[in-house]
Design a protein around this motif. Structure first.
Motif, mmCIF file in Angstrom:
data_model
loop_
_atom_site.group_PDB
_atom_site.id
_atom_site.type_symbol
_atom_site.label_atom_id
_atom_site.label_comp_id
_atom_site.label_asym_id
_atom_site.label_seq_id
_atom_site.Cartn_x
_atom_site.Cartn_y
_atom_site.Cartn_z
ATOM 1 N N LEU A 6 -14.062 35.074 -9.826
ATOM 2 C CA LEU A 6 -13.276 36.028 -9.163
ATOM 3 C C LEU A 6 -14.079 37.084 -8.279
ATOM 4 O O LEU A 6 -14.997 37.579 -8.521
ATOM 5 N N THR A 7 -13.410 37.256 -7.128
ATOM 6 C CA THR A 7 -14.463 37.833 -5.845
ATOM 7 C C THR A 7 -14.207 38.971 -6.036
ATOM 8 O O THR A 7 -14.909 40.044 -5.219
ATOM 9 N N ALA A 59 -10.192 33.189 -6.417
ATOM 10 C CA ALA A 59 -10.686 32.541 -7.621
ATOM 11 C C ALA A 59 -11.532 31.142 -7.100
ATOM 12 O O ALA A 59 -11.074 30.735 -5.915
ATOM 13 N N GLU A 60 -12.670 31.184 -7.347
ATOM 14 C CA GLU A 60 -13.584 30.119 -6.830
ATOM 15 C C GLU A 60 -13.941 29.177 -7.881
ATOM 16 O O GLU A 60 -14.580 29.868 -9.148
ATOM 17 N N VAL A 61 -14.323 27.943 -7.821
ATOM 18 C CA VAL A 61 -14.824 26.872 -8.793
ATOM 19 C C VAL A 61 -15.937 26.154 -8.103
ATOM 20 O O VAL A 61 -15.623 25.684 -7.189
ATOM 21 N N ALA A 72 -21.991 24.001 7.828
ATOM 22 C CA ALA A 72 -22.151 22.509 7.889
ATOM 23 C C ALA A 72 -21.593 21.973 6.723
ATOM 24 O O ALA A 72 -21.047 20.995 6.442
ATOM 25 N N GLY A 73 -21.728 22.883 5.278
ATOM 26 C CA GLY A 73 -21.306 22.358 4.104
ATOM 27 C C GLY A 73 -20.018 22.534 3.852
ATOM 28 O O GLY A 73 -19.509 21.901 2.955
ATOM 29 N N CYS A 74 -19.260 23.455 4.441
ATOM 30 C CA CYS A 74 -17.838 23.660 4.400
ATOM 31 C C CYS A 74 -17.277 23.769 5.705
ATOM 32 O O CYS A 74 -16.933 24.956 6.331
ATOM 33 N N THR A 75 -16.754 22.950 6.176
ATOM 34 C CA THR A 75 -16.123 22.780 7.509
ATOM 35 C C THR A 75 -14.435 22.985 7.302
ATOM 36 O O THR A 75 -13.865 23.547 8.108
ATOM 37 N N ASP A 76 -13.927 22.895 6.125
ATOM 38 C CA ASP A 76 -12.580 23.462 5.745
ATOM 39 C C ASP A 76 -12.604 24.513 4.932
ATOM 40 O O ASP A 76 -12.549 24.867 3.800
ATOM 41 N N THR A 77 -12.733 25.631 5.707
ATOM 42 C CA THR A 77 -12.695 26.985 5.282
ATOM 43 C C THR A 77 -11.384 27.455 4.745
ATOM 44 O O THR A 77 -11.412 28.545 4.033
ATOM 45 N N ALA A 78 -10.261 26.723 4.793
ATOM 46 C CA ALA A 78 -9.105 27.202 4.244
ATOM 47 C C ALA A 78 -9.070 26.974 2.429
ATOM 48 O O ALA A 78 -8.315 27.604 1.759
ATOM 49 N N THR A 79 -9.869 25.955 2.063
ATOM 50 C CA THR A 79 -10.056 25.583 0.811
ATOM 51 C C THR A 79 -11.234 25.603 0.090
ATOM 52 O O THR A 79 -11.540 25.594 -1.170
ATOM 53 N N THR A 80 -12.509 25.609 0.984
ATOM 54 C CA THR A 80 -13.767 25.665 0.647
ATOM 55 C C THR A 80 -14.284 26.881 0.915
ATOM 56 O O THR A 80 -14.229 27.165 1.995
ATOM 57 N N ARG A 81 -15.665 27.192 0.094
ATOM 58 C CA ARG A 81 -16.402 28.152 0.347
ATOM 59 C C ARG A 81 -17.662 27.726 0.200
ATOM 60 O O ARG A 81 -18.238 27.112 -0.676
ATOM 61 N N CYS A 82 -18.655 27.895 0.982
ATOM 62 C CA CYS A 82 -20.162 27.656 0.876
ATOM 63 C C CYS A 82 -20.752 28.811 0.892
ATOM 64 O O CYS A 82 -20.808 30.165 1.750
ATOM 65 N N TYR A 133 -24.344 26.658 -2.839
ATOM 66 C CA TYR A 133 -23.257 26.443 -3.757
ATOM 67 C C TYR A 133 -21.945 26.334 -3.068
ATOM 68 O O TYR A 133 -21.565 27.060 -2.189
ATOM 69 N N GLN A 134 -21.418 25.120 -3.277
ATOM 70 C CA GLN A 134 -20.400 24.827 -2.651
ATOM 71 C C GLN A 134 -18.916 25.084 -3.583
ATOM 72 O O GLN A 134 -19.310 24.667 -5.000
ATOM 73 N N TYR A 135 -17.804 25.940 -3.182
ATOM 74 C CA TYR A 135 -16.790 25.986 -4.092
ATOM 75 C C TYR A 135 -15.416 25.769 -3.559
ATOM 76 O O TYR A 135 -15.391 25.397 -2.252
ATOM 77 N N ARG A 136 -14.578 25.191 -4.451
ATOM 78 C CA ARG A 136 -13.065 25.038 -4.131
ATOM 79 C C ARG A 136 -12.480 26.491 -4.498
ATOM 80 O O ARG A 136 -12.787 27.066 -5.398
ATOM 81 N N LYS A 137 -11.880 27.168 -3.395
ATOM 82 C CA LYS A 137 -11.358 28.269 -3.492
ATOM 83 C C LYS A 137 -9.866 28.339 -3.539
ATOM 84 O O LYS A 137 -9.237 27.631 -3.157
#
Length: 680
Positions: free
Chosen positions: A60-61, A117-119, A156-166, A180-184
């Motif tokens: 949790l951020t 929330a991030e996984v 480069a690791g997370c081009t889709d910033t709507a659903t991912t976070r690097c 660390y790559q996250y599904r957010k």
């Protein structure tokens, strides 16, 4: 009740400078010590077990940990982790923090402003790339090159910033860098929470103590496109009592530890940072308590802030005691001496300890200005973020400050634009407090004091800024965010004008800190990391960085002053402890449901797991991989855990799923959640 003390003179304390011992360790998920656990427990989880747990663990951020516990995005965490969400949704008409919240329909679940929330979905070693970019650079040039490479890797690791976070994370003080790559999930809502007193029974006297009787648990839910997210990798809810001696795992995001620090870093902590922090925070606590006594409204509006201040203050005081305990610090010094002795013949290593000493010495003159040039105010915080975001967004991604790169901007924007209440009296109180402390510690004639105050008093400046600003309006903040530097320069909002006034000096201090402190520490930290691995092999774990870790331990009490502290408390014990007077007044919901509650149900329990702040809300998992509790505290001995782990006395305090199930069924009934947790 057994009263705990922080002194551990008779204990054997283990430190991360040497190989981890007993149940010590906040291990990264890609470096779990399988063989060591097998030697200690006769069993260790395999990779499939670790992968499943990783998929169900949530960050949790807002600064806590959690876990998915149903296929429909249901999240278990601590009540104190979501208290701000309850407070932000409360009003004079409905006080969710005091009364709790139970949603009978998902449509009624409450949005939590600023929460995400991030996984973790993957962990990649990028050490070679980052160190290669740093090369032989030093000082500010090094930090700029490092940050530019980090920004490039993250983008480069997370081009889709709507659903991912690097996020590139620094480990071992600069020895390793991991992506660390996250599904957010940016839409997080409140599903269930007990009354505040149910969570905080015992209040500040019982904080960081045991026995405890705190229902410090709550449920959130993650949404996407207006619908609960599907979470097939959730962890199984298991509402049972713990068993003495059984193996337990805590999977979460410990915030920060200083176990790899050198003697000079610890001396700075003891001599400079902690004394000013304890003194100023104590004064803030007193000011706030006095103000809250003025009216029921202020009491309600200030409660969440007060709870946070009291918790932090107890941590700071505990750390101060630890670093002033000769037995404790003697163990730290001995561990450092052992590493130095083992590294003496490594000519390529040089002398990283002297390099750290020089960096810390240089930082001493920068610490007070850097600290006090950041006044404490939610409204000013909005203004400063808007100013820096506008300035940084005009630069190429690789030249921006951390927090304003392409990978970081979505969360920064969310925190700035999400609507939440800001209470003018409370913001004014914290602002005038921080400005008065700046004048006190820097001196009235200091250039930074003059920049902060001009000819105004702390009280007068705080009054004019808070009463004149429109930063509390999300629409105003959005217009400034969207308008960029043009809108910022055109604004006559006093908070924006003030933030611009401070910005150049804040940047200057950051640059100086990078040059003489952060840059040199990055180089020395990498050398110290090499020294540790050369001396002790791979039986090491990095300091905590608010990234996913796993610790293993067991359910166990401890011996205190010749008496055995039990490993668990029961529901009946809470009623026996209740006096009717705060903070030992039982929550109304508990009183009303007393005849229905199983008196033998386990309330809270303790384990030997190694945790720190940030682990709050972490699932406590058994060997089968099921959730039997949520970590929410440590005992008083664990306050020294920032610097070293004591296997004899350090304990994690956990709210049992046994107690939460009782509450869901009988005290704050939520039949829909009961069915969901049971998989029905």
């Amino acid at each position: 009740m057994v009263r705990a003390t922080l002194l551990a003179t008779a204990a054997v304390i283990a430190f991360a400078a040497a190989p981890a011992a007993a149940d010590e360790g906040m291990w990264t998920l890609d470096a779990f010590p399988t063989e060591r656990m097998k030697a200690d427990y006769g069993w260790a989880p395999d990779q499939a077990w670790l992968d499943k747990v990783r998929g169900g663990a949530v960050r949790l951020t807002g600064g806590c940990s959690a876990s998915f516990v149903s296929p429909q995005g249901l999240i278990l965490t601590n009540h104190h982790c979501i208290a701000t969400c309850l407070a932000n949704n409360s009003s004079a008409a409905k006080d969710y923090l005091n009364d709790g919240f139970v949603s009978s329909r998902r449509e009624d679940e409450l949005k939590c402003p600023g929460q995400q929330a991030e996984v973790v979905t993957s962990i990649t070693d990028v050490t070679t790339r980052v160190k290669g970019a740093m090369g032989s650079l030093t000082g500010e040039a090094l930090t700029k090159a490092r940050d530019a490479e980090v920004a490039s890797i993250e983008k480069a690791g997370c081009t889709d910033t709507a659903t991912t976070r690097c996020q590139v994370v620094t480990l071992f003080g600069g020895g390793q860098y991991k992506l660390y790559q996250y599904r957010k999930y940016s839409d997080v809502r409140m599903a269930w929470a007990p009354e505040d007193r149910a969570s905080t029974f015992g209040g500040d006297p019982d904080n960081f103590n045991f026995p405890r009787y705190a229902l410090d648990a709550a449920f959130l839910r993650a949404y996407e496109n207006g619908q609960p997210v599907a979470t097939p990798q959730h962890l199984k809810w298991n509402p049972r009592a713990p068993k003495a001696g059984e193996a337990t795992f805590v999977v979460g995001n410990p915030g920060s530890t200083s176990r790899l620090w050198t003697g000079s870093q610890l001396a700075f902590e003891r001599e400079v940072r902690l004394p000013v922090t304890v003194a100023t925070t104590s004064e803030l606590r007193g000011r706030l308590i006095q103000a809250m006594q003025e009216s029921p409204e202020k009491e309600r509006e200030g409660l969440d802030t007060l709870n946070g201040i009291e918790n932090s203050l107890k941590v700071f005081i505990g750390r101060t005691k630890a670093l002033n305990d000769p037995a404790f610090t003697g163990k730290l010094a001995a561990a450092e001496a052992d590493l130095k002795a083992k590294s003496a013949r490594n000519a390529a290593l040089g002398d990283p300890w002297t390099e750290v000493d020089s960096a810390v010495s240089a930082y001493r003159s920068l610490y007070y200005p850097s600290r006090f040039m950041q006044p404490s105010s939610d409204l000013l915080g909005y203004a400063q973020t808007l100013v820096f975001a506008a300035q940084e967004r005009e630069k190429p991604n690789g030249e921006r400050l951390p927090g304003y790169t392409d990978s970081s901007l979505p969360l920064t924007e969310k925190r700035v634009l999400d609507a939440r209440p800001v209470y003018p009296w409370l913001d004014k109180l914290t602002l005038e407090w921080s400005l008065s402390k700046a004048r006190e510690y820097l001196g009235a004639d200091d250039p930074d004091t003059k920049l902060l105050l001009g000819k105004a008093s702390p009280e007068g400046l705080a009054e004019s800024l808070v009463s004149g600003t429109k930063m509390a309006d999300p629409a105003v903040r959005k217009a400034l965010w969207d308008g960029g530097m043009k809108a910022i320069k055109a604004s006559d909002d006093p908070m924006i004008v003030y933030a611009l006034r401070l910005a150049d000096r804040q940047r200057e201090l950051r640059a100086k800190t990078d040059a003489v402190y952060s840059g040199p520490l990055a180089i020395a930290g990498a050398k110290l990391s090499d020294a540790r691995f050369a001396a002790y092999g791979d039986t090491l774990y990095p300091d905590a960085t608010f990234t996913l870790r796993i610790s293993y331990g067991k359910v166990a009490g401890w011996t205190e002053r010749g008496e055995q502290v039990p490993y668990q408390t029961t529901m009946a014990g809470m009623f026996e402890r209740a006096t009717g007077n705060a903070p030992y007044d039982a929550a109304p919901g508990f009183v009303a449901a007393k005849s229905k509650i199983d008196p033998n149900a386990t309330f809270d329990f303790v384990t030997t797991n190694d945790i720190i702040g940030g682990n709050s809300g972490s699932p406590v998992i058994d060997r089968a991989g099921t959730v039997i509790g949520a970590a929410f505290d440590g005992n008083i001995h664990s306050l020294g855990g920032n610097y070293g782990y004591d296997p004899v006395l350090n304990r994690t305090v956990v709210v049992s799923t046994d107690a939460v199930q009782e509450a869901l069924e009988k005290i704050y009934p939520a039949p829909a959640l009961v069915r969901e947790l049971a998989g029905k």
